[in-house]
Design a protein around this motif. Structure first.
Motif, PDB file in Angstrom:
ATOM      1  N   GLU A  89       0.823  -1.215   0.000  1.00 23.35           N
ATOM      2  CA  GLU A  89       0.000   0.000   0.000  1.00 23.35           C
ATOM      3  C   GLU A  89       0.858   1.266   0.000  1.00 23.35           C
ATOM      4  N   LEU A  93       0.373   4.721  -2.264  1.00 23.99           N
ATOM      5  CA  LEU A  93       0.318   6.090  -1.729  1.00 23.99           C
ATOM      6  C   LEU A  93       1.453   6.935  -2.312  1.00 23.99           C
ATOM      7  N   ARG A  96       0.585   7.881  -5.907  1.00 21.69           N
ATOM      8  CA  ARG A  96      -0.404   8.969  -5.951  1.00 21.69           C
ATOM      9  C   ARG A  96       0.280  10.311  -5.739  1.00 21.69           C
ATOM     10  N   ARG A 106     -14.849   8.445  -7.835  1.00 23.20           N
ATOM     11  CA  ARG A 106     -15.345   7.078  -7.647  1.00 23.20           C
ATOM     12  C   ARG A 106     -16.846   7.006  -7.892  1.00 23.20           C
ATOM     13  N   ARG A 135     -13.025  12.359  -3.980  1.00 23.48           N
ATOM     14  CA  ARG A 135     -12.212  12.242  -2.755  1.00 23.48           C
ATOM     15  C   ARG A 135     -10.877  12.949  -2.948  1.00 23.48           C
ATOM     16  N   TYR A 142      -3.708  11.064   5.656  1.00 24.23           N
ATOM     17  CA  TYR A 142      -2.860  10.076   4.980  1.00 24.23           C
ATOM     18  C   TYR A 142      -1.422  10.568   4.844  1.00 24.23           C
ATOM     19  N   ASP A 243     -12.272   7.731   1.685  1.00 26.97           N
ATOM     20  CA  ASP A 243     -11.904   6.313   1.682  1.00 26.97           C
ATOM     21  C   ASP A 243     -13.056   5.492   2.253  1.00 26.97           C
TER      22      ASP A 243
HETATM   23  C1  IPM Z   1      -8.316   2.840  -1.497  1.00 25.21           C
HETATM   24  C2  IPM Z   1      -7.527   1.933  -0.599  1.00 25.21           C
HETATM   25  C3  IPM Z   1      -6.217   2.619  -0.240  1.00 25.21           C
HETATM   26  C4  IPM Z   1      -6.558   3.906   0.484  1.00 25.21           C
HETATM   27  C5  IPM Z   1      -5.245   1.758   0.591  1.00 25.21           C
HETATM   28  C6  IPM Z   1      -4.927   0.463  -0.130  1.00 25.21           C
HETATM   29  C7  IPM Z   1      -3.998   2.499   0.943  1.00 25.21           C
HETATM   30  O1  IPM Z   1      -8.261   1.600   0.524  1.00 25.21           O
HETATM   31  O2  IPM Z   1      -7.804   3.141  -2.601  1.00 25.21           O
HETATM   32  O3  IPM Z   1      -9.422   3.215  -1.131  1.00 25.21           O
HETATM   33  O4  IPM Z   1      -6.826   3.894   1.690  1.00 25.21           O
HETATM   34  O5  IPM Z   1      -6.567   4.948  -0.175  1.00 25.21           O
END
Ligand code: IPM
Ligand code: MG
Length: 362
Positions: A89, A93, A96, A106, A135, A142, A243
């Motif tokens: 993960e 991150l 991104r 989404r 989002r 984060y 999320d």
């Molecule tokens: C999402 C996932 C990720 C997040 C994880 C895998 C880090 O849950 O893309 O929603 O929390 O952003």
């Protein structure tokens, strides 16, 4: 035209669903006379195994040089005990952040022919659910300052005016192309960052007189999503709230295996991935639903390559195949776990066959 697509197949079911999406993209290329050049890149567990890091620099370079990035999913039990910065993960991150993907779109849509797959009563879904969660993806808790030891640990939620402004603008732009209603979700009755969020979103709204803005506290938004999801058009919210709420919005559609997403930056390539995870339990069994990856590829065509007709064709093909009763196990009405698979008009197929049928429709 020729386009370069960076392909991160990832872990678990990632490779299978991405292969399905590429098969559909190949059908698009053939029908519309394009060339898609795929460039494979490693991330997550696959990258840890091959290179010892979850996000090799080469992957960032391949993504930056591409017109769009298609991602399967990352993670799995094999890497669960890794140090935090070496978890799959962490690669996602970091990617991104590296690509500046601040806006995560989404869509959560209930397909008429899949209403039975939703855990909600038909009565609640009858009004039709078509939500777009916008989002914020590169800020908030984060990426805030964190630290701690065995006795105390902390994470911080911080947002700058600029970060709030650009995600709000994106949400209003998206709303202008849809139902022109934005619900901004925050916790302004408690959090300082939410107070600023609310203030800035309100200011941005002044530039969009045709869009109706309302504010909702996040706890109430969760309840409203479960009680009356049809009331929402666009939801704009911070990274962590988004999320959580996007999983909830996805779950009410009954088919997390159908849900795509786009992560966009100010100018570079976008990244497109299913909202579901790598489902290690399904991996290698040809049982996964490739639709979320295929619909993510459609978003890539539409938003990064500007290929509207082509994106429409993919979405229509998915819809037609579903209307023909073709189902992967996750969206089948029949309970395959109890071998009760004799639901009239439904054919339960594997991942490969689902992708093949959608490609054939195109
Ligand atoms: C999402 C996932 C990720 C997040 C994880 C895998 C880090 O849950 O893309 O929603 O929390 O952003
Ligand atoms: Mg999530």
């Amino acid at each position: 035209m020729k386009y370069t697509i960076a392909v991160i197949r990832g872990d678990g079911i990632g490779p299978e669903i991405v292969d399905g999406a590429c098969r559909v993209l190949d059908a698009v290329a053939k029908k519309f006379g394009h060339t898609f050049e795929y460039r494979d890149a490693l991330m997550g567990g696959a990258a840890l195994d091959a290179a010892g890091v979850p996000l090799p620099q080469e992957t960032v370079d391949i993504c930056r040089a591409a017109d769009g990035v298609l991602l399967g999913a990352v993670g799995g039990p094999k890497w669960d005990t890794a140090a935090p910065e070496l978890r799959p993960e962490a690669g996602l991150l970091a990617l991104r952040k590296a690509l500046g993907l601040y806006a995560n779109l989404r869509p959560a849509v209930v397909y008429d022919c899949l209403v039975k797959a939703s855990p909600l009563k038909c009565k609640i879904l009858r009004r039709g659910v078509d939500i777009m969660v916008v989002r914020e993806l590169t800020g908030g808790i984060y990426f805030g300052e964190r630290g701690g030891d065995d006795t105390r640990a902390y994470d911080t939620e911080a947002y700058s005016r600029g970060e709030i402004e650009r995600i709000a603008r994106k949400a209003f732009d998206v709303a202008m192309l849809r139902g022109r209603r934005v619900v901004s979700v925050d916790k302004a009755n408690v959090l300082a960052s939410s107070k600023l969020w609310r203030k800035v979103v309100r200011e941005v709204a002044a530039d969009y007189p045709d869009v109706t803005l309302t504010h909702m506290y996040v706890d109430n938004a969760a309840m409203q999503l479960a009680l009356d999801p049809a009331q929402f058009d666009v939801i704009v919210t911070a990274n962590m709230f988004g999320d959580i709420l996007s999983d909830l919005a996805g779950a009410v559609t009954g088919s997390i295996g159908m849900l795509a997403s786009a992560s966009l930056s100010e100018s570079g390539p976008g990244l497109y991935e299913p909202i579901h995870g790598s489902a290690p339990d399904l991996a290698g069994r040809d049982a996964a639903n490739p639709c979320a990856a295929i619909l993510s590829a459609a978003m890539l065509l539409r938003l990064s390559l500007g290929l509207t007709k082509e994106a429409d064709a993919v979405e229509a093909a998915v819809r037609r195949v579903l209307e023909q009763g073709v189902r992967t196990a996750d969206i089948a009405t029949a309970d395959t776990a109890t071998a009760d698979s004799a639901v009239e008009g439904e054919t339960v197929v594997g991942c490969r066959e689902m992708a093949r049928r959608i490609a054939e429709e195109i």
